[in-house]
Design a protein around this motif. Structure first.
Motif, PDB file in Angstrom:
ATOM      1  N   ARG A  20       0.834  -1.300  -0.141  1.00  0.00           N
ATOM      2  CA  ARG A  20      -0.039  -0.040  -0.045  1.00  0.00           C
ATOM      3  C   ARG A  20       0.965   1.335  -0.131  1.00  0.00           C
ATOM      4  N   GLU A  82      -4.077   7.969  17.430  1.00  0.00           N
ATOM      5  CA  GLU A  82      -5.126   8.021  16.660  1.00  0.00           C
ATOM      6  C   GLU A  82      -4.815   8.078  15.404  1.00  0.00           C
ATOM      7  N   GLN A  83      -3.555   8.700  14.951  1.00  0.00           N
ATOM      8  CA  GLN A  83      -3.035   8.596  13.694  1.00  0.00           C
ATOM      9  C   GLN A  83      -2.694   7.239  13.348  1.00  0.00           C
ATOM     10  N   ASP A  85      -3.349   4.611  14.433  1.00  0.00           N
ATOM     11  CA  ASP A  85      -4.491   3.549  14.575  1.00  0.00           C
ATOM     12  C   ASP A  85      -5.298   3.479  13.155  1.00  0.00           C
ATOM     13  N   TYR A  86      -5.603   4.454  12.569  1.00  0.00           N
ATOM     14  CA  TYR A  86      -6.061   4.605  11.062  1.00  0.00           C
ATOM     15  C   TYR A  86      -5.282   4.985   9.872  1.00  0.00           C
ATOM     16  N   ASN A  87      -4.056   5.119   9.844  1.00  0.00           N
ATOM     17  CA  ASN A  87      -3.414   5.702   8.971  1.00  0.00           C
ATOM     18  C   ASN A  87      -2.221   4.701   8.621  1.00  0.00           C
ATOM     19  N   LEU A  88      -2.428   4.064   7.327  1.00  0.00           N
ATOM     20  CA  LEU A  88      -1.790   3.026   6.931  1.00  0.00           C
ATOM     21  C   LEU A  88      -0.382   3.267   6.927  1.00  0.00           C
ATOM     22  N   ARG A  91       1.317   3.257  10.162  1.00  0.00           N
ATOM     23  CA  ARG A  91       1.508   1.753  10.663  1.00  0.00           C
ATOM     24  C   ARG A  91       2.743   1.219  10.095  1.00  0.00           C
ATOM     25  N   MET A  98      -1.020  -4.365   9.815  1.00  0.00           N
ATOM     26  CA  MET A  98      -2.255  -3.750   9.335  1.00  0.00           C
ATOM     27  C   MET A  98      -3.534  -3.839  10.489  1.00  0.00           C
ATOM     28  N   ASP A  99      -3.575  -4.986  11.007  1.00  0.00           N
ATOM     29  CA  ASP A  99      -4.796  -5.274  12.135  1.00  0.00           C
ATOM     30  C   ASP A  99      -4.338  -5.437  13.441  1.00  0.00           C
ATOM     31  N   ILE A 102      -3.788  -1.012  18.572  1.00  0.00           N
ATOM     32  CA  ILE A 102      -2.735   0.217  18.942  1.00  0.00           C
ATOM     33  C   ILE A 102      -2.632   0.250  20.562  1.00  0.00           C
TER      34      ILE A 102
END
Length: 367
Positions: A20, A82-83, A85-88, A91, A98-99, A102
């Motif tokens: 990605r 927070e970033q 957690d949802y920002n690939l 991560r 990916m899963d 956090i």
């Protein structure tokens, strides 16, 4: 069998995340440099962490997350989690699957503070500069030095007499405190919030603030930070810190050091020459009220060489370092307390500045 399946799922998740991130994304060469440095710090990390007890956050992930916070101006650890957690992209850079779940912001902060106390920042900077491709970019002969104010995470209301005689702020969320006609100084007062902070005024006409002094040593070829430290804010801190950093440089051959007018002091110039350092310092030609021009410590032995003028031009680039650290990395007002932690955060901000600039410099050197 189940463990093999979990490892296979973990590897598959990492591969999906790797796909990605674009191959030409600017963070890819930055992470490659960071991973190479982190690999050399494994021995230090193993000494810090015990093999018993609850598993903690891997130090490599902590440091990558700290760099992300500087790169993207994330103002708090809660927002950073927070970033991630949802920002690939975040991560991938940190090294989380990916899963993967956090961390709680408090858990992350406690684990990171343990690294900040361990003086890992200086080892990271040394490891980065020791990489062979990076080392070729550095000048070994010409340097510049300067300092900047870092505002402490403490209110002026917390600056109270050390003997406890001062009145505390009034009740409420932002209670008032009347300190008019109260003579305050670092000798008689201290901050109850951050005792290491000092009341300091950078120059005449500016207000006094509770702050620290951050110091950087920059090489003049490409403007990279080769040493960074932080001290209490005092009138002589910049010159004292400069001598300390010169004393721990690896070589003892003659070098030049560019600096502003604050360093034009006879005793300091003498200390530089005793260390085989040529002082390329801007002349402080201040005029007193009686019209007398201040005597400078820089004479014709230095100013007659063309290199003196070149150093005075190059030294101004160190302001770019401080500007980036304050505006991008968010250190105009630091978010941690105590000298050791603020120094580590300041050093990591200088590391982040180097990492942002290095990919283009390395690409230009190899072209």
């Amino acid at each position: 069998m189940r463990g093999r399946e979990e490892r296979s799922e973990s590897l598959f998740s990492y591969v999906r995340l790797e796909e990605r991130v674009p191959a030409d994304h600017p963070l890819r060469p930055i992470r490659a440099l960071a991973d190479e440095v982190l690999a050399g710090l494994n021995g230090r990390f193993e000494a810090l962490y015990s093999g018993m007890g609850r598993p903690s956050i891997p130090p490599e992930m902590l440091l990558r997350a700290t760099l992300l916070q500087a790169f993207f101006s994330v103002r708090s650890e809660r927002m950073l989690m927070e970033q991630i957690d949802y920002n690939l992209l975040f991560r991938w850079f940190v090294g989380l699957e990916m899963d993967a779940a956090i961390w709680h912001p408090t858990v992350f902060t406690h684990n990171r503070d343990r690294l900040l106390e361990a003086d890992v920042a200086r080892a990271f900077l040394s490891g980065l500069l020791a990489l062979k491709p990076v080392k070729r970019l550095l000048s070994s002969d010409h340097f510049s030095v300067d300092g900047t104010l870092i505002e402490a995470w403490a209110s002026m209301k917390s600056f109270r007499p050390k003997d406890g005689s001062g009145e505390p702020p009034g009740p409420g969320r932002n209670g008032e405190r009347d300190f008019r006609n109260e003579k305050r100084s670092n000798e008689t007062h201290a901050s109850t919030t951050d005792p290491d902070a000092r009341l300091y005024r950078k120059s005449a006409g500016q207000e006094s603030r509770l702050c620290y002094l951050g110091h950087a040593l920059m090489e003049n070829r490409n403007g990279l930070v080769v040493d960074a430290t932080l001290t209490h804010a005092t009138g002589t801190a910049e010159r004292d810190a400069a001598l300390t950093r010169l004393d721990r440089r690896p070589g003892r051959h003659r070098i030049t050091l560019g600096a502003d007018k604050l360093f034009d002091v006879e005793a300091f110039v003498g200390d530089l020459r005793a260390r085989r350092v040529t002082p390329h310092i801007a002349i402080n030609g201040a005029v007193s009220k009686t019209g007398k021009v201040r005597k400078t410590a820089i004479d014709g032995r230095t100013t007659r060489h063309p290199g003196y003028a070149i150093s005075l031009r190059c030294r101004k680039r160190i302001e770019e370092v401080f500007g980036w650290i304050k505006a991008q990395a968010g250190l105009a007002k630091v978010k941690v307390r105590s000298l050791s932690k603020v120094e580590a955060v300041f050093t990591f901000a200088a590391i982040a500045y180097n990492l942002v600039r290095l990919p283009k410099l390395l690409a230009g050197a190899s072209a």
